[in-house]
Design an enzyme around this catalytic site. Sequence first.
Site, PDB file in Angstrom:
ATOM      1  N   ARG A  31     -25.344   4.496  35.023  1.00  0.00           N
ATOM      2  CA  ARG A  31     -26.264   5.738  34.178  1.00  0.00           C
ATOM      3  C   ARG A  31     -27.353   6.584  35.099  1.00  0.00           C
ATOM      4  O   ARG A  31     -26.919   7.475  34.602  1.00  0.00           O
ATOM      5  CB  ARG A  31     -27.351   4.645  33.318  1.00  0.00           C
ATOM      6  N   HIS A  77     -20.093   7.276  24.668  1.00  0.00           N
ATOM      7  CA  HIS A  77     -21.435   7.720  25.302  1.00  0.00           C
ATOM      8  C   HIS A  77     -21.616   6.472  23.985  1.00  0.00           C
ATOM      9  O   HIS A  77     -22.777   7.371  23.217  1.00  0.00           O
ATOM     10  CB  HIS A  77     -22.014   8.237  25.693  1.00  0.00           C
ATOM     11  N   TYR A 121     -28.266  24.219  15.934  1.00  0.00           N
ATOM     12  CA  TYR A 121     -28.883  25.793  15.734  1.00  0.00           C
ATOM     13  C   TYR A 121     -28.383  26.354  16.987  1.00  0.00           C
ATOM     14  O   TYR A 121     -27.604  27.566  17.082  1.00  0.00           O
ATOM     15  CB  TYR A 121     -29.824  25.956  15.976  1.00  0.00           C
TER      16      TYR A 121
END
Length: 852
Positions: A31, A77, A121
């Site tokens: 990570r 993931h 968007y």
Amino acid sequence: MAEGGKITPINIEDEMKIAYIDYSMSVIISRALPDVRDGLKPVHRRVLYGMADLGVYYNRSYKKSARIVGEVLGKYHPHGDASVYDSMVRMAQTWSLRMPLVDGQGNYGSIEGDPPAAMRYTEARLKEIAGEMLSDIKKDTVNFQANFDDSLQEPVVLPAKIPNLLVNGTSGIAVGMATNMAPHNLGEVIDGIITYIDNRDITIPELMEYIKAPDFPTGGIIYGYDGVKQAFETGRGRIVMRAVTEIEEAPSGKTQIVVTEIPYMVNLSVLLEKTASIVNEKKIEGITAVKNFSDKKGIRIVYELKKDAIPDVVLNNLFKHTPLQTTFNVNNVALVKGRPQTLNLKDLIYHYVEHRHEVVIRRTEYDLNEARKRLHILEGLLIALDHLDEVIALIRKSVDPEEAKQGLISQFELSEIQARAILDMRLQRLTGLERDKIQNEHQEVTKLVTELEAILASEELRMGIIKDELTELKDKYADPRRSSIEVNADNLEDEDMIPNEEMVLTISNEGYIKRTNLKEYRIQARGGMGSRGVATKDDDYTAHMFVASNHNYLLIFTKHGKVYWLKVYKVPEGSKISKGRPIQNLIQIEKEDSVRAVINVKTLNDEDYINNNYLIMSTTNGIIKKTPLEAYSRPRQSGITAITVRDGDDLLDVMLTDGNCEVFLGLQSGRAIRFHETEVRPMGRTASGVRGITPLHDKDYVIGMVCIEDIQTSSLLVISENGYGKRSNIEDYRKTGRGGKGVKTLNITPKTGGLVAIKSVQDTDGLMIVTKNGITIRMSMDALRIMGRTTQGVKVIRVADSDAISSVAKIEYIEEVEAEIIDEENGENNNPNTDSDDTTPDVDNTSDNGQE
């Protein structure tokens, strides 16, 4: 519990240790920390690989960010969508990455801290340079591993033709460790890597000739080089970053500070809020408004200043109190073979080159295998073409393809792959032109196989390939450095926030010291009553007064021959009527000692300056000593011995010279001696000195010393304790050998009192006179005309019967003169011409034949 089950008791401490270690390693490896080879954390690697899976390359249309995030989440993931989207957004922000890897379309946030639009968007695709990170990934150049549900394979590391870790840097917090790696310029990094390949024994300082310093996306100034050097050599360092600023004149006539680049990772909105807050809290003076004109073209922040503000001082305060100056704490921690390590510059380059070397080997092996497979097929096709009629006949008589394949294998000694290729060959390839193509291809593939085998056999060739690829990358993607480097920058100190103004420093007889702005003292005409200058006790008076700039060093000499150091701005500031603070609170002066002389020096760090300037010291008994300034250039809080003072004597005065001055010593009896300073040889710091002048009698003593460099433009000023004074030409004083009794310099009478001061002055100088009762007067030297050496002089200041002059200070380059005389105590204007005796000089016509 199920039937047949078994309970195993476990120590909770041991279980928590094991579980926490597993969690820690998961955070560290999977990570928070990047791999040293491609400079990517798992989430960034998965985003790039997932986008490549979707085919959103730089030359194809954009795809919705939500679709990309869903692809990465569903395949590779298994975490929150925010982590994936945030990582992709950062890789698209030009102010976050030096070389962005994602091409974002839509609102991806701003440097002012605005958040990006929701993923539904925005759209994205890979940048062209990101394709270099994924180049040759399908040629077995890197290892793959199973994804979270073992349904797919994902790369352990990317081939990374770009040295991404050095170019883009990274940051992350793991468990018990963190990483914070700075970005660098691609062209510089490639030059450094190529140089390293050519010379594996290269040192880090030699590498720094190519990779000069980090290069931040937002530009700015790297202020100082020590932190950069430390980071390159050790992997840890503190790099100071400053905004790029300019001082401009606004159309309105106001001065303004304009910021065009800010330090890396500074939020513009936070910067403006912080500035507004400290301006409102009066931590920074001189700013009237802060305006933000930043747009897509670049940053432009304008700080409007007050008319009387000093721009450099305001700017230094902004650097100290706002994020216009920040630090980047380098901590080069990355995963090397799955283990976190702290790496210096050479280590980072080494691991990148080793990774690329392995990629080149594996890619070459893959290409060689493919070339050999193709060559094998081409050889079979050529055999078939050489026996075309026989092959056709065999195929025609065969019952099925399998029989034809076995017939080809047995009759022409072909492999199964070759036989299948012959059967799959189209009839058009039997033409003569197609036959030539097959033969040409066979030659080319044979040549390729030879080249690939040579590459695998030679490390030099493999390194040459790496260098060639890097050179192509530099030509294609490198751009100029954005962050400038200020190598010889000093750390921001307190004096950088203090205006370098002229100050009047006063030290009383009992040791009270203060500094007052020179502007508080108004110029008065000769003969004035003066104004209240210092509030002192009845038995105290101003013993020393001089003018110095805030940033100067003060060398404070005491009557016992010790010297102390003090910055002018560290002297408490007060009004001209304030008393000041005891000097013992500022320096460690002994109780029975007192200040006798103060030299203000601009710097003690210039070797040429301190080795070519001297301090000349005189004592009340007429002893003189000359020592290089270098001997006093190492400040010590407890002070050091400046001169060894003999019993019954005290240090009187100290002057700074360049080694080519005329020295004057004045006696209280009204006599003075002149000799060149070369008559006094330089001595060590603790020497006691030699005879400079001989007093006339036991009660006579030296009252002052003057060192003059230009005798043509200077004149000698002498003042008596009752306020009489005059100026005389330097040439009126003949040169004599040091140690004599000198010549008359003022006609001493009960009316004049004994001599108290001797100074070298010019017409443009000013004069500050202080009495024992604290009365001060400031006047210009052009108000005092040149007189003969043996005259009595004129009244310079009216001194009360119970008062006497205690201190006289010269102020250089006075340009304005106030004619009015102001008595601030009484609030009255006094006419200086009411007493004829004050304006008409008393003339002594006694001639001086050198036989006084």
